[in-house]
Each structure stands twice: as C-alpha cells, then as structure tokens.
Write a protein that holds these residues in place. Structure first.
Motif, PDB file in Angstrom:
ATOM      1  N   VAL A 157      -0.817  -4.035   7.709  1.00  0.00           N
ATOM      2  CA  VAL A 157       0.328  -3.718   8.567  1.00  0.00           C
ATOM      3  C   VAL A 157       0.965  -2.439   8.042  1.00  0.00           C
ATOM      4  O   VAL A 157       1.199  -2.311   6.836  1.00  0.00           O
ATOM      5  CB  VAL A 157       1.363  -4.864   8.563  1.00  0.00           C
ATOM      6  N   PHE A 158       1.222  -1.504   8.950  1.00  0.00           N
ATOM      7  CA  PHE A 158       1.886  -0.276   8.516  1.00  0.00           C
ATOM      8  C   PHE A 158       2.850   0.220   9.591  1.00  0.00           C
ATOM      9  O   PHE A 158       2.735  -0.120  10.764  1.00  0.00           O
ATOM     10  CB  PHE A 158       0.872   0.816   8.160  1.00  0.00           C
ATOM     11  N   ARG A 159       3.805   1.021   9.123  1.00  0.00           N
ATOM     12  CA  ARG A 159       4.771   1.649  10.034  1.00  0.00           C
ATOM     13  C   ARG A 159       4.645   3.151   9.932  1.00  0.00           C
ATOM     14  O   ARG A 159       4.538   3.708   8.841  1.00  0.00           O
ATOM     15  CB  ARG A 159       6.207   1.262   9.682  1.00  0.00           C
ATOM     16  N   THR A 160       4.620   3.816  11.084  1.00  0.00           N
ATOM     17  CA  THR A 160       4.697   5.257  11.126  1.00  0.00           C
ATOM     18  C   THR A 160       5.762   5.606  12.140  1.00  0.00           C
ATOM     19  O   THR A 160       5.639   5.279  13.331  1.00  0.00           O
ATOM     20  CB  THR A 160       3.345   5.902  11.484  1.00  0.00           C
ATOM     21  N   SER A 161       6.857   6.191  11.673  1.00  0.00           N
ATOM     22  CA  SER A 161       8.028   6.467  12.502  1.00  0.00           C
ATOM     23  C   SER A 161       8.473   5.174  13.181  1.00  0.00           C
ATOM     24  O   SER A 161       8.739   4.182  12.510  1.00  0.00           O
ATOM     25  CB  SER A 161       7.733   7.570  13.521  1.00  0.00           C
ATOM     26  N   ASN A 162       8.508   5.139  14.528  1.00  0.00           N
ATOM     27  CA  ASN A 162       9.017   3.958  15.228  1.00  0.00           C
ATOM     28  C   ASN A 162       7.911   3.073  15.794  1.00  0.00           C
ATOM     29  O   ASN A 162       8.149   2.284  16.707  1.00  0.00           O
ATOM     30  CB  ASN A 162       9.963   4.376  16.363  1.00  0.00           C
ATOM     31  N   VAL A 163       6.707   3.186  15.247  1.00  0.00           N
ATOM     32  CA  VAL A 163       5.594   2.332  15.670  1.00  0.00           C
ATOM     33  C   VAL A 163       5.114   1.483  14.496  1.00  0.00           C
ATOM     34  O   VAL A 163       4.910   1.995  13.393  1.00  0.00           O
ATOM     35  CB  VAL A 163       4.425   3.166  16.230  1.00  0.00           C
TER      36      VAL A 163
ATOM     37  N   LEU B 177       0.847  -1.191   0.000  1.00  0.00           N
ATOM     38  CA  LEU B 177       0.000   0.000   0.000  1.00  0.00           C
ATOM     39  C   LEU B 177       0.883   1.243   0.000  1.00  0.00           C
ATOM     40  O   LEU B 177       1.823   1.341   0.793  1.00  0.00           O
ATOM     41  CB  LEU B 177      -0.919   0.009   1.232  1.00  0.00           C
ATOM     42  N   ASP B 178       0.577   2.177  -0.871  1.00  0.00           N
ATOM     43  CA  ASP B 178       1.428   3.356  -1.035  1.00  0.00           C
ATOM     44  C   ASP B 178       0.944   4.590  -0.285  1.00  0.00           C
ATOM     45  O   ASP B 178       1.629   5.603  -0.244  1.00  0.00           O
ATOM     46  CB  ASP B 178       1.545   3.721  -2.524  1.00  0.00           C
ATOM     47  N   ASP B 179      -0.241   4.533   0.284  1.00  0.00           N
ATOM     48  CA  ASP B 179      -0.828   5.747   0.856  1.00  0.00           C
ATOM     49  C   ASP B 179      -1.163   5.603   2.332  1.00  0.00           C
ATOM     50  O   ASP B 179      -2.137   6.155   2.825  1.00  0.00           O
ATOM     51  CB  ASP B 179      -2.093   6.117   0.078  1.00  0.00           C
TER      52      ASP B 179
ATOM     53  N   ASP C 121       4.453   5.386   6.745  1.00  0.00           N
ATOM     54  CA  ASP C 121       5.735   5.423   6.042  1.00  0.00           C
ATOM     55  C   ASP C 121       5.911   4.210   5.134  1.00  0.00           C
ATOM     56  O   ASP C 121       6.669   4.256   4.163  1.00  0.00           O
ATOM     57  CB  ASP C 121       6.890   5.475   7.052  1.00  0.00           C
ATOM     58  N   ALA C 122       5.246   3.121   5.474  1.00  0.00           N
ATOM     59  CA  ALA C 122       5.280   1.899   4.663  1.00  0.00           C
ATOM     60  C   ALA C 122       4.114   1.033   5.107  1.00  0.00           C
ATOM     61  O   ALA C 122       3.751   1.022   6.288  1.00  0.00           O
ATOM     62  CB  ALA C 122       6.608   1.156   4.840  1.00  0.00           C
ATOM     63  N   ALA C 123       3.506   0.298   4.167  1.00  0.00           N
ATOM     64  CA  ALA C 123       2.332  -0.508   4.526  1.00  0.00           C
ATOM     65  C   ALA C 123       2.092  -1.601   3.499  1.00  0.00           C
ATOM     66  O   ALA C 123       2.496  -1.491   2.349  1.00  0.00           O
ATOM     67  CB  ALA C 123       1.086   0.381   4.642  1.00  0.00           C
ATOM     68  N   PHE C 124       1.427  -2.660   3.949  1.00  0.00           N
ATOM     69  CA  PHE C 124       0.988  -3.699   3.030  1.00  0.00           C
ATOM     70  C   PHE C 124      -0.308  -4.304   3.524  1.00  0.00           C
ATOM     71  O   PHE C 124      -0.674  -4.189   4.711  1.00  0.00           O
ATOM     72  CB  PHE C 124       2.060  -4.793   2.864  1.00  0.00           C
ATOM     73  N   LEU C 125      -1.026  -4.922   2.602  1.00  0.00           N
ATOM     74  CA  LEU C 125      -2.271  -5.637   2.918  1.00  0.00           C
ATOM     75  C   LEU C 125      -2.082  -7.095   2.543  1.00  0.00           C
ATOM     76  O   LEU C 125      -1.600  -7.407   1.452  1.00  0.00           O
ATOM     77  CB  LEU C 125      -3.443  -5.037   2.154  1.00  0.00           C
ATOM     78  N   GLN C 126      -2.476  -7.979   3.461  1.00  0.00           N
ATOM     79  CA  GLN C 126      -2.414  -9.416   3.191  1.00  0.00           C
ATOM     80  C   GLN C 126      -3.820  -9.988   3.254  1.00  0.00           C
ATOM     81  O   GLN C 126      -4.513  -9.864   4.265  1.00  0.00           O
ATOM     82  CB  GLN C 126      -1.503 -10.125   4.204  1.00  0.00           C
ATOM     83  N   ASP C 127      -4.248 -10.579   2.170  1.00  0.00           N
ATOM     84  CA  ASP C 127      -5.587 -11.154   2.063  1.00  0.00           C
ATOM     85  C   ASP C 127      -5.468 -12.662   2.186  1.00  0.00           C
ATOM     86  O   ASP C 127      -4.776 -13.302   1.402  1.00  0.00           O
ATOM     87  CB  ASP C 127      -6.208 -10.770   0.717  1.00  0.00           C
TER      88      ASP C 127
END
Length: 293
Positions: free
Chosen positions: A248-254, A220-222, A225-231
């Motif tokens: 699952v996504f990351r924003t800074s250190n979380v 996922l691009d939006d 900071d980084a993300a993906f979807l798993q179906d």
C-alpha cells in the motif's frame, strides 16, 4: 454670537455619529484585523487511470505464469482482468486477475483511491495521508498516528494503552508496532486470521515462507510519499498453504493497494514469499511511475 458655536457643535456630533454608523455597518472594529482563511491546495491528481489497463501485458505474463499456457481466447480473457464495481471512476477504481497454473494459482488485484477533502482548511494530500495512515495502522505498522480531528478519539484511547504497556504515549501506534515486532502484526481489515510478523515470516521453523525467507511486514521508505508491505502467509485449514502480499502506498492524494497471492496446487508445496514480495513491490513502483507521468 451664541448661535454660531451651536451650529458647529451640531456638525461635529453629526460627523461622529456618521463615523460610528460606518463602523457598525461593516460589522467589525476598524482597529481589529479581519482573519482571512486561505483554502488548502488541491491534490495533484484529478482523475484515475483505467485500472485494467494500468498493468502492462508483459508484467501480467510474469505475475500470472499459468496464463501463458492457456489457449489464445482464454489467455486474452485472463489478461483483460475484471474491473471492480464502482460508482465513481474519478474517485475509486480497481481490477483483478487470476490464473491457474500446473503448480499453483496466482491472483493479483489493484485498487486506486483518489482522496478529496471537503474541508477548505485540510488539503487533499493531508486527507489522503489520514486514509493511508489508517490502513498502515490496521496492518499493525503505524509509524505515526493519523493527523486531524477524525482520529482524536482513537488517539486518546490508544495513547493511554501504549503509555501503560511501554511508557510511551507520544505515539499511540507505538504499542501496536512494538507488539508486531515481538509477537505478530494486527490482522488486516479483510478479516484474515493470520497476520505477518517477524516470527511467521522472518525464518522461524514451521513458517509458510519459502527456503529463501521473505522479510516480515514493514514500512517501505522508497515508494511514493509513504508505503508499507504486509506479508500474510496462512494455512487453509491444516494443510494447503496460501500466501498473500499487500503493498500500500500514497502518492499525493491517491492511495494505491496491490495484492499478490499464490495458492499451491499441492499441500506439500510452500509459496515463495520472497518472490511474491519482490514482484508486488516492483508492480507498485511501476504504478507509482505511471501516476507521476
């Protein structure tokens, strides 16, 4: 006349010895610069939100339609959720909800991990990116290998395999990503036997997707900071179908994980994979906004 130059020579030798002693006392050559290590910056987040209060009640009503039909006390219990067992709420928290409806059972869980780097040369964000990248790789969706020494061994082995399979050793995860596009994605760390792929969720006859086909697992691009979807559609035994979507996504250190699943009440029913994906992504975006406030 010979004595005076002797005194001057002695004084000059004494000065030279004193200068050499000062250089040795400092432990470094005065001509050589002493390297300075600048500590990596800390992560943006120092705490985590209360997980069972992180999802608004109005959102829970939408995600868990069966709860709305329960009596007041039972409905409140469902919406309160069940907190995950953790020993450090500043580092890792989670909560889960579940509601049985007349047509299906819906379940939801969120997990939040605040990553801290104990290496002064590695920032919290970089360490969190490594944690996130491992999850992305486990889902068979790695776009880039996790940075840093912890994954050098894995990178070397997988780079060799990817080189033999596709002639591309630049990215050790390319082989897995290509395989996911043509066959199926790697199973999730939880041990699920049926992972998502273009074949299972992209419209192939016999898939467990709804008539409005869900897109396959993907980056996922939006989101953050980084993300993906798993179906992850799968069959329980050979009849009833169960469908889980993880974002699952990351924003800074979380690093945040959202899991949303449906189990139909009847074996003839098929979960709406498209709806599950859209609602899981919408919740993930709300959590990202909450963290950014």
């Amino acid at each position: 006349m010979a004595y005076v130059p002797g005194v001057a020579l002695f004084a000059a030798l004494a000065v030279g010895c004193s200068a050499g002693a000062d250089s040795d006392a400092n432990g470094t050559d005065s001509k050589a610069g002493t390297p300075t290590v600048t500590p990596a910056p800390p992560g943006k987040y120092l705490t985590l939100p209360a997980p069972c209060r992180a999802v608004p009640r109005s959102t829970l009503k939408d995600l868990l339609p069966g709860a709305a039909e329960l009596p007041g006390d039972q409905q409140d219990k469902v919406f309160r959720g069940s907190a995950a067992v953790t020993y450090d709420t500043d580092r890792k928290v989670g909560c889960s909800w579940k509601a049985d409806g007349p047509n299906a059972t819906r379940s939801l869980s969120i997990d939040l991990e605040r990553v801290v780097s104990y290496d002064p040369a590695v920032s919290d964000d970089d360490r969190a990116d490594t944690v996130y990248a491992k999850k992305e790789k486990a889902a068979g969706l790695s776009a880039s290998a996790p940075p840093g020494p912890p994954d050098e061994k894995d990178k070397k082995g997988e780079a060799s395999e990817a080189s033999e399979a596709s002639g591309k050793a630049k990215d050790p995860a390319d082989g897995d990503a290509d395989a996911g596009a043509t066959d199926s994605a790697d199973p999730s760390p939880s041990g699920s036997d049926d992972a998502s792929s273009g074949e299972s969720t992209g419209g192939t006859p016999g898939s467990s997707s709804s008539p409005e086909e869900a897109l396959p697992s993907r980056i996922l691009d939006d989101l953050g900071d980084a993300a993906f979807l798993q179906d992850l559609p799968k069959k329980a035994g050979s009849t009833a179908q169960h469908h889980t979507v993880s974002v699952v996504f990351r924003t800074s250190n979380v690093v945040v994980t959202v899991r949303y699943a449906e189990q139909p009440a009847l074996v003839t029913q098929v979960p709406d994979g498209k709806e599950l994906q859209e609602k899981a992504q919408a919740l993930a975006r709300k959590l990202a906004e909450t963290l950014s406030e």
